[in-house]
Each structure stands twice: as C-alpha cells, then as structure tokens.
Design an enzyme around this catalytic site. Structure first.
Site, short mmCIF file in Angstrom:
data_model
loop_
_atom_site.label_atom_id
_atom_site.label_comp_id
_atom_site.label_asym_id
_atom_site.label_seq_id
_atom_site.Cartn_x
_atom_site.Cartn_y
_atom_site.Cartn_z
N LYS A 151 -14.73 -35.34 4.43
CA LYS A 151 -14.54 -35.87 3.09
C LYS A 151 -13.08 -36.13 2.79
O LYS A 151 -12.27 -35.24 3.09
CB LYS A 151 -15.11 -34.82 2.15
CG LYS A 151 -14.91 -35.04 0.70
CD LYS A 151 -15.46 -33.86 -0.03
CE LYS A 151 -15.24 -34.07 -1.50
NZ LYS A 151 -15.60 -32.90 -2.24
N LYS A 189 -11.68 -31.17 4.37
CA LYS A 189 -11.64 -31.81 3.05
C LYS A 189 -10.17 -32.03 2.71
O LYS A 189 -9.38 -31.08 2.65
CB LYS A 189 -12.30 -30.89 2.04
CG LYS A 189 -12.16 -31.37 0.61
CD LYS A 189 -13.05 -30.59 -0.32
CE LYS A 189 -12.81 -30.99 -1.76
NZ LYS A 189 -13.70 -30.28 -2.67
C1 PBG Z 1 -15.31 -29.27 -5.75
C2 PBG Z 1 -15.58 -30.65 -5.27
C3 PBG Z 1 -14.86 -31.82 -5.49
C4 PBG Z 1 -15.59 -32.85 -4.93
C5 PBG Z 1 -16.73 -32.28 -4.34
N1 PBG Z 1 -16.70 -30.92 -4.55
C6 PBG Z 1 -13.63 -32.07 -6.27
C7 PBG Z 1 -12.33 -31.58 -5.84
O1 PBG Z 1 -12.17 -30.98 -4.78
O2 PBG Z 1 -11.42 -31.78 -6.63
C8 PBG Z 1 -15.24 -34.31 -4.95
C9 PBG Z 1 -16.38 -35.24 -4.83
C10 PBG Z 1 -16.12 -36.63 -5.26
O3 PBG Z 1 -14.99 -37.05 -5.54
O4 PBG Z 1 -17.11 -37.38 -5.33
N2 PBG Z 1 -14.27 -28.61 -5.11
#
Ligand code: PBG
Length: 328
Positions: free
Chosen positions: A254, A201
């Site tokens: 992601k 991520k």
């Molecule tokens: C929580 C999380 C996030 C997203 C999914 N789980 C936000 C982040 O890491 O700030 C982002 C999903 C999206 O942008 O659609 N940690």
C-alpha cells in the site's frame, strides 16, 4: 524470425483473439470493498473528497454488503468511526465497538456473511490524537510508543475476531505487532483467524481523502516515524520478511499505483497471497478526472485495476469494487 514474417498485430485482430491470448484477468471475486461504519441508524453520510463513498450506520452497511455480495465481490475491509475517541483508542478493542457491532450484524445476514469480512486493526480512528499508537513523552518530545501500542493492537484483533472477523488486517506499522496479534488471537481461542498484514505501508500523501472518511488525521506531526519512506524498496522487503517470520498469513502492499514495483518485488519474493490497496487518493484523483470528463470512467477504472493485478497482486482492496464488478 522478425518482420515481415513476424507480425504482432495478427493476434490483435478481433476481440475474441485478444481475449484468447489475454495474460491477466480481473474478477469481481478478487476485489475487496472498504466500508466505513459509523454510529446511528439510516445514516449515509457522503465523503466530500471520495465521490460514491459514505460513512454508513450498521443497518446501511449491511445493505451495502448485500449489494456487494450480489455483485460477486470477494470481501469487505471494515473501518470504524467510534462515538467518541480517547488517548488510548479504547473503542478499538471494545467488544461493543462500532466495527464489532457491524461484524455481528453482517454475520446475521445470509448474503453478507458470504463475503470475507476483513477487520482493519489500527488505533488511529479511535485515538483523540489520531496516531496509530500510544503517545508518550520521549527524548524528542511527544512520540508514538511501539511496545505499549502492540499490546493494545493484540486486544483489538482478539475482540474483532470474537465479533466475527474472518481475517484481521493490522495497518499501524508498529514493530512486532504481527507476533503480538498472533499471540493475542491464539490466547483467545482464535487460532483459525488469519492475519493479513499491511507489510509495507508507505507514509503517503495518497491517504489524504481516507483521513476525511475515517476522521483519522493525526492532530500533530505526521506518520513518518512508523510508516515507510517512499524511496525504499529494500526496506519494504525486510518488512515483509519480518511480518512473515512473525506469522503473517498474507500481506498487503500500500499504496498500489505509485508503488507497483514494490508489488512486483513482493510477488517474486514470497509464496503467500499478496494483495494491494488502491488507496483513497488513487480513487479520488481518478474520480476527479471522470467528473471533469477528462478520462473514460469504465476504461480507466479497469485499466488501473488490471495494472495492479499484472504487477502481481492476487487481490485488490479498492473503492471501485462495486463499480468494477458491475462493468465486469
Ligand atoms: C489506518 C489506515 C489508513 C489507511 C488504511 N488504514 C490511513 C493512514 O495510515 O493514515 C489508508 C487507506 C486509504 O487511503 O484508502 N492506519
């Protein structure tokens, strides 16, 4: 043989021929639809930066899920907006927390429980500071502490599994959290619940609209000390290897569109199921173009999803899930 004997256009002459030789398929069952569950009753609060996406109270979330099930969508990814937040994010592992309530209600609905219910495991929606872990005073001021955070993530995962989650999906990017979650699940009798880890991520600007939807923007600093640097694909492979070694059953990549090379590399490296998350910013920028009339809605939406499948994703988390299923 080459031109003029070979003519690539021969197999493109009609839609039936094109369909016959099509290499990649999109199916509603491969799509996962995110829901944001909030307190109250009859609440459908629109998210300004994400047209078509809402914060839904439990009753409305069940209705939305039933519609998604009717469209043949594969599953839901659940996020929560708690009544109140605190330093430790206790709402994340409260057995009466907002997602836990949602899970129990979804399991009562014959239609909704046909969907695979995936619970996002993270603290950022529940902490008053908006970070994905515990804050401590470190060498350089306030820091996000790894080891105390993963214990809490384990507790959250166990609580979500007890409430009815079919899969838990940690998205925090702490080190060692997959092992901690596996231990917590197994110690709580949830040996049969798989872990879908957000293995790689990236610290991305494309999460901006989500932070409005989940009310989870960090109150100071950013997430770059735990989420990955967008320049690094080799590091992403190490993250995947470590998560699998710790017991992840499937992995999620992601964001998707700006990182399709990472999706492809993951697909070629591992044999576990690989998903990709078309994140909020990817959705919002397409929606903005649709609103302006600059892109053809149905075609651009499906093309964006097909590209992610072609890169190697077995399934896609997308806010377009319902719209795409309708077109398909
Ligand atoms: C929580 C999380 C996030 C997203 C999914 N789980 C936000 C982040 O890491 O700030 C982002 C999903 C999206 O942008 O659609 N940690």
């Amino acid at each position: 043989m080459s031109f003029p004997e070979t003519r690539m256009r021969r197999l493109r002459r009609s839609e039936s021929l094109r369909a016959l030789v099509r290499e990649t398929a999109l199916d509603p069952g491969d799509l996962i639809y995110p829901l944001f569950i909030c307190p109250g009753e009859g609440v459908r609060h629109a998210i300004g930066s994400m047209p078509g996406v809402f914060n839904l109270s439990v009753d409305e979330a069940v209705r939305e899920a039933e519609e998604a099930a009717g469209l043949g969508i594969g599953g839901l990814l659940l996020f929560g907006l708690p009544e109140s937040k605190d330093e430790q994010g206790t709402g994340a592992w409260d057995d009466n927390g907002i997602v836990q309530q949602g899970l129990r209600a979804l399991k009562q609905s014959a239609a909704a429980k046909k969907l695979v219910l995936i619970a996002d495991v993270c603290l950022c929606e529940y902490t008053s500071h908006g970070h994905c872990g515990m804050i401590v005073e470190g060498r350089n001021g306030l820091e996000v502490d790894n080891d105390s955070s993963i214990d809490l993530l384990g507790r959250a995962a166990a609580s979500l599994a007890r409430a009815g989650a079919d899969i838990v999906a940690p998205s925090d990017m702490m080190d060692g959290r997959v092992a901690a979650i596996r231990r917590a699940l197994d110690g709580d009798g949830s040996t049969d619940i798989p872990i879908l880890s957000y293995a790689s991520k990236f610290a991305s600007a494309f999460y901006g609209p989500f932070r409005e939807a989940a009310d989870s923007a960090p109150q100071f600093g950013d997430r770059k000390t735990y989420q990955m640097d967008g320049a690094n694909i080799r590091e992403a492979m190490r993250e995947i290897d470590l998560d699998l070694a710790e017991g992840a059953d499937m992995i999620l990549m992601k964001p998707a569109m700006p990182y399709l090379d990472v999706v492809r590399a993951a697909r070629e490296r591992v044999d576990v199921p690989v998903g990709a998350y078309q994140v909020s910013g990817e959705y919002s920028m397409l929606q903005a173009a649709f609103e302006k009339g600059w892109l053809d809605r149905d075609r651009a939406m499906l093309e964006s999803l097909l590209g992610i499948r072609r890169a190697g994703a077995d399934f896609i988390v997308t806010y377009f899930a319902k719209d795409a299923a309708k077109v398909l």
